[in-house]
Design an enzyme around this catalytic site. Sequence first.
Site, PDB file in Angstrom:
ATOM      1  N   ARG A 119      13.948  -3.732 -15.534  1.00  0.00           N
ATOM      2  CA  ARG A 119      14.885  -4.868 -14.463  1.00  0.00           C
ATOM      3  C   ARG A 119      16.140  -5.410 -15.180  1.00  0.00           C
ATOM      4  NH1 ARG A 119       9.012  -8.336 -14.278  1.00  0.00           N
ATOM      5  NH2 ARG A 119       9.237  -7.597 -11.636  1.00  0.00           N
ATOM      6  N   LYS A 178      -5.790  -8.924  -7.363  1.00  0.00           N
ATOM      7  CA  LYS A 178      -4.667 -10.559  -7.154  1.00  0.00           C
ATOM      8  C   LYS A 178      -5.450 -10.827  -5.503  1.00  0.00           C
ATOM      9  CE  LYS A 178      -0.952  -9.647  -9.505  1.00  0.00           C
ATOM     10  NZ  LYS A 178       0.195 -10.077 -10.519  1.00  0.00           N
ATOM     11  N   GLY A 187       4.955  -4.497  -8.369  1.00  0.00           N
ATOM     12  CA  GLY A 187       4.669  -3.924  -9.355  1.00  0.00           C
ATOM     13  C   GLY A 187       4.313  -2.428  -9.701  1.00  0.00           C
ATOM     14  N   GLY A 209       5.156 -11.248  -6.351  1.00  0.00           N
ATOM     15  CA  GLY A 209       4.634 -12.263  -5.498  1.00  0.00           C
ATOM     16  C   GLY A 209       6.031 -12.609  -4.840  1.00  0.00           C
TER      17      GLY A 209
HETATM   18  P1  ADP Z   1       0.886  -5.006  -7.826  1.00  0.00           P
HETATM   19  O1  ADP Z   1       1.362  -5.605  -8.943  1.00  0.00           O
HETATM   20  O2  ADP Z   1       1.300  -3.782  -7.081  1.00  0.00           O
HETATM   21  O3  ADP Z   1       1.192  -5.985  -6.885  1.00  0.00           O
HETATM   22  P2  ADP Z   1      -1.408  -5.989  -7.777  1.00  0.00           P
HETATM   23  O4  ADP Z   1      -1.451  -6.367  -9.659  1.00  0.00           O
HETATM   24  O5  ADP Z   1      -2.605  -6.821  -7.324  1.00  0.00           O
HETATM   25  O6  ADP Z   1      -0.640  -5.458  -7.499  1.00  0.00           O
HETATM   26  O7  ADP Z   1      -2.838  -5.091  -8.559  1.00  0.00           O
HETATM   27  C1  ADP Z   1      -2.746  -3.682  -9.371  1.00  0.00           C
HETATM   28  C2  ADP Z   1      -4.440  -3.129  -9.823  1.00  0.00           C
HETATM   29  O8  ADP Z   1      -5.468  -3.248  -8.840  1.00  0.00           O
HETATM   30  C3  ADP Z   1      -4.006  -2.392 -10.356  1.00  0.00           C
HETATM   31  O9  ADP Z   1      -4.278  -2.292 -12.098  1.00  0.00           O
HETATM   32  C4  ADP Z   1      -5.351  -0.874 -10.404  1.00  0.00           C
HETATM   33  O10 ADP Z   1      -5.932  -0.667 -10.436  1.00  0.00           O
HETATM   34  C5  ADP Z   1      -6.182  -2.504  -9.230  1.00  0.00           C
HETATM   35  N1  ADP Z   1      -7.056  -2.268  -8.448  1.00  0.00           N
HETATM   36  C6  ADP Z   1      -6.855  -1.846  -7.404  1.00  0.00           C
HETATM   37  N2  ADP Z   1      -8.110  -1.593  -7.076  1.00  0.00           N
HETATM   38  C7  ADP Z   1      -9.245  -1.276  -7.441  1.00  0.00           C
HETATM   39  C8  ADP Z   1     -10.710  -2.084  -7.722  1.00  0.00           C
HETATM   40  N3  ADP Z   1     -10.983  -0.878  -5.791  1.00  0.00           N
HETATM   41  N4  ADP Z   1     -11.597  -2.272  -8.504  1.00  0.00           N
HETATM   42  C9  ADP Z   1     -10.135  -2.870 -10.011  1.00  0.00           C
HETATM   43  N5  ADP Z   1      -8.729  -3.282  -9.632  1.00  0.00           N
HETATM   44  C10 ADP Z   1      -8.590  -2.462  -8.696  1.00  0.00           C
HETATM   45 MG    MG Z   2       0.492  -6.571 -10.309  1.00  0.00          MG
END
Ligand code: ADP
Ligand code: MG
Length: 405
Positions: free
Chosen positions: A34, A211, A362, A385
Amino acid sequence: MKTIKDLDVKGKRVLVRVDFNVPRKGETITDDNRIVSALPTIKYLLEKGAAVILFSHLGKIKHKLSAEEVDVAKKKNNMVSIAKRLGELLGADKVSFSPDSSGPSAQKFVQMLQPGEVLLLQNTRYEKGEEKNDEALSKEWASYADAYVMDAFGSAHRAHASTYGVPAVLKAEGKDVAVGFLVEKEIEALSRCVDVTAENRPYVAILGGFKVSDKIKVIDALLKKCDKILIGGAMAYTFQKALGYEVGVSPVEVDQLDYAKRCFTEANGRIVLPIDSVYTDKFEGWTIKEVSPDANIPVGFEGMDIGPKTRQLFVKELAGAKMVFWNGPMGVFEQADFAEGTKAVAQAIVELPGVFSVIGGGDSAAAAAQFGFKDQFSHVSTGGGASLEMIENDGHLPGIDIIKE
Ligand code: ADP
Ligand code: MG
């Protein structure tokens, strides 16, 4: 909308909202991407003879807590280590740091700043008024500058003092406000995912991650824009449960079940859900790891990744796509045992001929990097987000809208 190229900044103080909210372990910055990403805007302004004042939030500081707890949070999220890294990147003689984010001592640093130099202010969240978009604070920060540049895309979905109040004050005073190179690039890429044209179809969105409550709202908006939405990760279990499948102890957002069911029905076949899962007995240190024969996960077990049949299905659904927006890993990719789903999807996206591919998240970006596909995506957004909200709000974000004329 003005960009920094439209500004005459020679001899002027330019206040730049950057996103220096970098991941850290203790004092150590684990990924300075960043900071590095902000350099083009900073260097450009310096070359044009501006005195550059940077400000950003770092971590969370909850001002509702006790004075001691706030102090602990402040210590943990002191911007000084960021200033040090910035000095290494730009030349230590060029970079100064104000340990206060406002007030007489910060003002003194501002007054001493010369063209060609950079001043980083302390964490904006040291201020109680930052997240409240406090007017007095906005006016104080605005008084530091002749012009304002928004280059923190990851914070553009928040109407805080540093992202909204300050440009509002400066605009009212007839001063220049503009977006930096980073935000300009983000808007260019994400606008394509919002204002979809015929050559971008079929347009497939892939949602996953953890999330759920943050993200599930975006599905309505995506259904209006996309041809198909593939859902994996933890989010999928809420849908599976809503459709009557057994999901064991997999994470489910109970208060979103009705919404999930409605979305699925209204989507009329355009939402594609997992048809099998990799499940386990324990999130970490498993002793049982199995693939379910269908969308049911046995009682007592937890889904950790999409299964092999779903991988095939998702790859098939992606075939022919001309645009892909991806947010959220398909499984717990941080553990090698549950990374296959995310890897297969990332690989399938980058192998699509002539595709415009965007990552907005992220952890999804970290997964793509881990598997060596990150550079092959058309755009990797710095704001998870913010990119979701931009799609949800049909291209509008408070921190961007305020810059527009
Ligand atoms: P991003 O940062 O890409 O927006 P998120 O923060 O929403 O994604 O989610 C990322 C997390 O989701 C990762 O740490 C991953 O381990 C978790 N995750 C993905 N699938 C599962 C699952 N089936 N059970 C629990 N956690 C999960
Ligand atoms: Mg995330």
